[in-house]
Motif scaffolding. Structure first.
Motif, PDB file in Angstrom:
ATOM      1  N   CYS A   1      -6.666  23.796  35.925  1.00 39.93           N
ATOM      2  CA  CYS A   1      -5.606  24.797  35.782  1.00 39.93           C
ATOM      3  C   CYS A   1      -4.607  24.417  34.691  1.00 39.93           C
ATOM      4  O   CYS A   1      -3.821  25.260  34.241  1.00 39.93           O
ATOM      5  CB  CYS A   1      -4.855  24.976  37.097  1.00 39.93           C
ATOM      6  N   ALA A   2      -4.630  23.150  34.292  1.00 41.09           N
ATOM      7  CA  ALA A   2      -3.657  22.680  33.304  1.00 41.09           C
ATOM      8  C   ALA A   2      -3.851  23.396  31.983  1.00 41.09           C
ATOM      9  O   ALA A   2      -4.974  23.521  31.486  1.00 41.09           O
ATOM     10  CB  ALA A   2      -3.806  21.173  33.110  1.00 41.09           C
TER      11      ALA A   2
ATOM     12  N   ASP B   1      -2.801  29.966  30.735  1.00 40.39           N
ATOM     13  CA  ASP B   1      -1.728  30.954  30.701  1.00 40.39           C
ATOM     14  C   ASP B   1      -1.769  31.843  31.938  1.00 40.39           C
ATOM     15  O   ASP B   1      -0.728  32.203  32.484  1.00 40.39           O
ATOM     16  CB  ASP B   1      -1.858  31.810  29.436  1.00 40.39           C
ATOM     17  N   TRP B   2      -2.985  32.198  32.353  1.00 41.82           N
ATOM     18  CA  TRP B   2      -3.176  32.997  33.562  1.00 41.82           C
ATOM     19  C   TRP B   2      -4.069  32.220  34.523  1.00 41.82           C
ATOM     20  O   TRP B   2      -4.985  31.516  34.103  1.00 41.82           O
ATOM     21  CB  TRP B   2      -3.909  34.302  33.272  1.00 41.82           C
ATOM     22  N   LEU B   3      -3.823  32.422  35.820  1.00 43.81           N
ATOM     23  CA  LEU B   3      -4.764  32.023  36.861  1.00 43.81           C
ATOM     24  C   LEU B   3      -5.231  33.285  37.570  1.00 43.81           C
ATOM     25  O   LEU B   3      -4.412  34.127  37.949  1.00 43.81           O
ATOM     26  CB  LEU B   3      -4.122  31.077  37.871  1.00 43.81           C
TER      27      LEU B   3
ATOM     28  N   ALA C   1      -1.669  23.594  43.008  1.00 48.49           N
ATOM     29  CA  ALA C   1      -1.716  23.879  41.574  1.00 48.49           C
ATOM     30  C   ALA C   1      -1.345  25.332  41.302  1.00 48.49           C
ATOM     31  O   ALA C   1      -0.616  25.631  40.337  1.00 48.49           O
ATOM     32  CB  ALA C   1      -3.109  23.571  41.026  1.00 48.49           C
ATOM     33  N   ILE C   2      -1.807  26.249  42.144  1.00 47.49           N
ATOM     34  CA  ILE C   2      -1.483  27.666  41.966  1.00 47.49           C
ATOM     35  C   ILE C   2       0.005  27.904  42.212  1.00 47.49           C
ATOM     36  O   ILE C   2       0.674  28.627  41.461  1.00 47.49           O
ATOM     37  CB  ILE C   2      -2.350  28.532  42.908  1.00 47.49           C
TER      38      ILE C   2
ATOM     39  N   HIS D   1       1.982  26.575  39.267  1.00 43.89           N
ATOM     40  CA  HIS D   1       1.830  27.479  38.118  1.00 43.89           C
ATOM     41  C   HIS D   1       2.735  28.697  38.278  1.00 43.89           C
ATOM     42  O   HIS D   1       3.433  29.102  37.332  1.00 43.89           O
ATOM     43  CB  HIS D   1       0.365  27.912  38.003  1.00 43.89           C
TER      44      HIS D   1
ATOM     45  N   ARG E   1       6.455  27.962  37.806  1.00 45.33           N
ATOM     46  CA  ARG E   1       6.846  27.828  36.400  1.00 45.33           C
ATOM     47  C   ARG E   1       6.914  29.167  35.693  1.00 45.33           C
ATOM     48  O   ARG E   1       7.237  29.238  34.505  1.00 45.33           O
ATOM     49  CB  ARG E   1       5.852  26.927  35.666  1.00 45.33           C
TER      50      ARG E   1
ATOM     51  N   GLY F   1       4.186  31.148  35.453  1.00 50.63           N
ATOM     52  CA  GLY F   1       2.858  31.477  34.947  1.00 50.63           C
ATOM     53  C   GLY F   1       2.284  32.697  35.642  1.00 50.63           C
ATOM     54  O   GLY F   1       2.542  32.953  36.823  1.00 50.63           O
TER      55      GLY F   1
ATOM     56  N   VAL G   1      -0.198  35.016  37.595  1.00 50.26           N
ATOM     57  CA  VAL G   1      -1.222  34.862  38.628  1.00 50.26           C
ATOM     58  C   VAL G   1      -1.705  36.253  39.008  1.00 50.26           C
ATOM     59  O   VAL G   1      -0.893  37.155  39.257  1.00 50.26           O
ATOM     60  CB  VAL G   1      -0.679  34.143  39.883  1.00 50.26           C
TER      61      VAL G   1
ATOM     62  N   ASN H   1       5.632  37.778  38.065  1.00 46.94           N
ATOM     63  CA  ASN H   1       4.496  37.032  37.502  1.00 46.94           C
ATOM     64  C   ASN H   1       3.274  36.992  38.408  1.00 46.94           C
ATOM     65  O   ASN H   1       2.194  36.601  37.965  1.00 46.94           O
ATOM     66  CB  ASN H   1       4.916  35.604  37.151  1.00 46.94           C
TER      67      ASN H   1
END
Length: 518
Positions: A319-320, A323-325, A348-349, A352, A355, A357, A359, A466
């Motif tokens: 995941c590091a 930009d998208w998960l 991790a999700i 993300h 921050r 990010g 999803v 997000n």
């Protein structure tokens, strides 16, 4: 009319059957022929919603007690039920390649794996609980008359039916119960191509061994061998093709070079990380690859968008830098959610999202993003969600299977570009999702941002903007959505199908494709 049948068999799974079947559907359609695809039994969690013949819809949940075949007249080409039906995604795309309406007879039996030892059985487009409980060998004789009648109906209405096999036709432990390979070929007297993946190595042994294990009447149906995914100078293959022909009497009719980016979704939606983004990478999208992922084929258009790199996420390290998960669909949401937690991907999700990010959860992924999964009917399982959307999902006994049109309302943050975009897609889910009552009372609301025509919510967004969850599959297959998100359009499916047809036209020996249907 009675269609000529061309069948694509493979020495293994992944040899290229689906790809070649799709290409043949478009190639024959471009010759002015009326073409339909067929696969008697598919095992895949990638499914599409299609039309079902109105008479067959009354039979879809399984034959009446004591009856082993559909009612007379099942499969009328002129009357269609409004109830949604499921077929494998590969046959859906093959129908589009053939310029045909995708419908349930093209894949009358679909097995959707839920665990290593259990699959949900979908017969004539509808879940059949009784068949799902039956042992495989007992099931095959029960369903064969249904499969044969579906094929016969397509043969009666078309000039050519292009049939796809499954796995290998030489699985001798399964041969006596076969309902998808040589039993179909014999029933249709199909002219068969046997394709192998030469990139794996051992291609000529695979071809010879498959041929040698078949009974003589089945060998007689094989018209040609196809070497797929070849890299190098084809002249270096000599004298192996001639030696193989001397042993079997069957010519090698095509050597297909490796083609990484043809644009067609893989049979099981699996993409290869070696096929990198076109040009400079501007957006990296990580798709969480849990064990029971489903409907991954809907993300294929992202591979074709310039600047987008699509990768798998199986560990937090994957995941590091994303930009998208994306949390895709799942055939066993609670089980995949437990796997996700065991890998540490839940943290991790969450990190993300914290921050800021982006999803996205689709169908089962949407359900995971909520607060809880509640299963009163034993459909999927109870579980706490990831808590990124204030939603609760209850699994209902009845399954929603339908084509749907909806429109995005006003979105904020990472997904704001989708505001006002109309979307056409499909739904396949047992879960019904709504606001968490206590959290709603406390003012913690997930905003409903995607509504179908009747006002039902099919998508929700968090307050920060997000995290987005959707029940509707097909976001990235919609040209307007792609333009809004990326300012670019992926190649159309028609251009992909034409490219496949051009490819086999250039690499098959002259006259072979025509001879198969003469």
């Amino acid at each position: 009319m009675t269609a000529r049948c061309v069948m694509v068999l493979g020495t293994t799974s992944g040899a290229g059957k689906s790809w070649l079947t799709t290409a043949l559907c478009r190639w024959y359609a471009r010759q002015g022929l009326k073409v339909a695809p067929f696969k008697a039994q598919n095992m895949s969690n990638n499914a599409r919603v299609v039309a079902t013949p109105v008479v067959a819809s009354g039979f879809a949940a399984g034959p009446p007690q004591g009856e082993t075949r559909p009612p007379r007249g099942a499969g009328s080409p002129t009357q269609w039920a409004t109830v949604g039906a499921e077929i494998g995604s590969a046959q859906y795309f093959q129908a589009l390649a053939a310029n045909a309406l995708p419908e349930v007879r093209m894949n009358p039996l679909l097995l959707k794996p839920e665990r290593d030892t259990h699959s949900q059985v979908v017969l004539m487009g509808q879940v059949d609980a009784e068949l799902s409980r039956m042992p495989w060998r007992g099931r095959s004789e029960r369903v064969w008359p249904v499969l044969a009648q579906a094929l016969d109906g397509l043969r009666a209405e078309n000039d050519v039916v292009v049939i796809e096999g499954a796995g290998s036709p030489a699985e001798i432990n399964l041969h006596a119960s076969d309902i998808v390979n040589m039993r179909v070929a014999l029933h249709a007297q199909a002219r068969c191509l046997l394709v192998t993946d030469i990139d794996r190595g051992g291609a000529f042994a695979h071809l010879y061994g498959t041929w040698a294990l078949l009974p003589e009447p089945e060998r007689a149906l094989i018209q040609g061998f196809v070497l797929n995914k070849f890299r190098g100078d084809a002249a270096l293959l000599a004298p192996a093709p001639q030696m193989l022909q001397d042993l079997t009497g069957i010519p090698t009719v095509a050597t297909l070079p490796m083609w990484w980016q043809h644009g067609l979704p893989e049979e099981d939606g699996v993409f290869d990380d070696r096929a990198r983004a076109t040009g400079a990478v501007t957006t990296t999208i990580a798709v969480v690859a849990y064990p029971r992922i489903s409907n991954l084929d809907e993300f294929q258009p992202l591979k074709n968008v310039p600047g987008v790199r699509l990768v798998w996420a199986r560990t937090p390290a994957d995941c590091a830098g994303a930009d998208w998960l994306i949390l895709p669909g799942s055939k066993h949401t609670s089980g995949d959610l437990a796997w996700l937690r065991a890998q540490g991907l839940d943290r991790a999700i969450a990190a993300h999202a914290a921050r800021g990010g982006a999803v996205l959860g689709v169908c089962g992924g949407l359900q995971m993003l909520g607060e809880a999964l509640i299963d009163p009917h034993g459909i999927d399982g109870n579980a706490p969600g990831l808590g990124l959307l204030s939603l609760v999902t209850v699994f209902e006994a009845d399954k929603t299977v339908q084509r749907t049109q909806a429109r995005f309302g006003l979105l904020a943050g990472a997904w704001a570009a989708l505001s006002g975009v109309a979307l056409s897609g499909y739904e396949i889910h047992h879960g019904q999702t709504a606001q968490h009552p206590a959290m709603a009372a406390a003012g913690d609301l997930a905003q409903a941002v995607l509504l179908e025509g009747g006002g039902q919510a099919l998508g929700w967004q968090n307050a920060a903007g997000n995290v987005l969850g959707l029940y509707l599959h097909g976001l990235f297959e919609d040209p307007a959505a792609l333009r809004a998100l990326f300012g670019a359009a992926a190649p159309t499916l028609d251009s992909v199908f034409d490219g496949l047809a051009d490819y086999i036209g250039a690499h098959f020996a002259p006259g072979v494709l025509e001879a198969l249907v003469q």
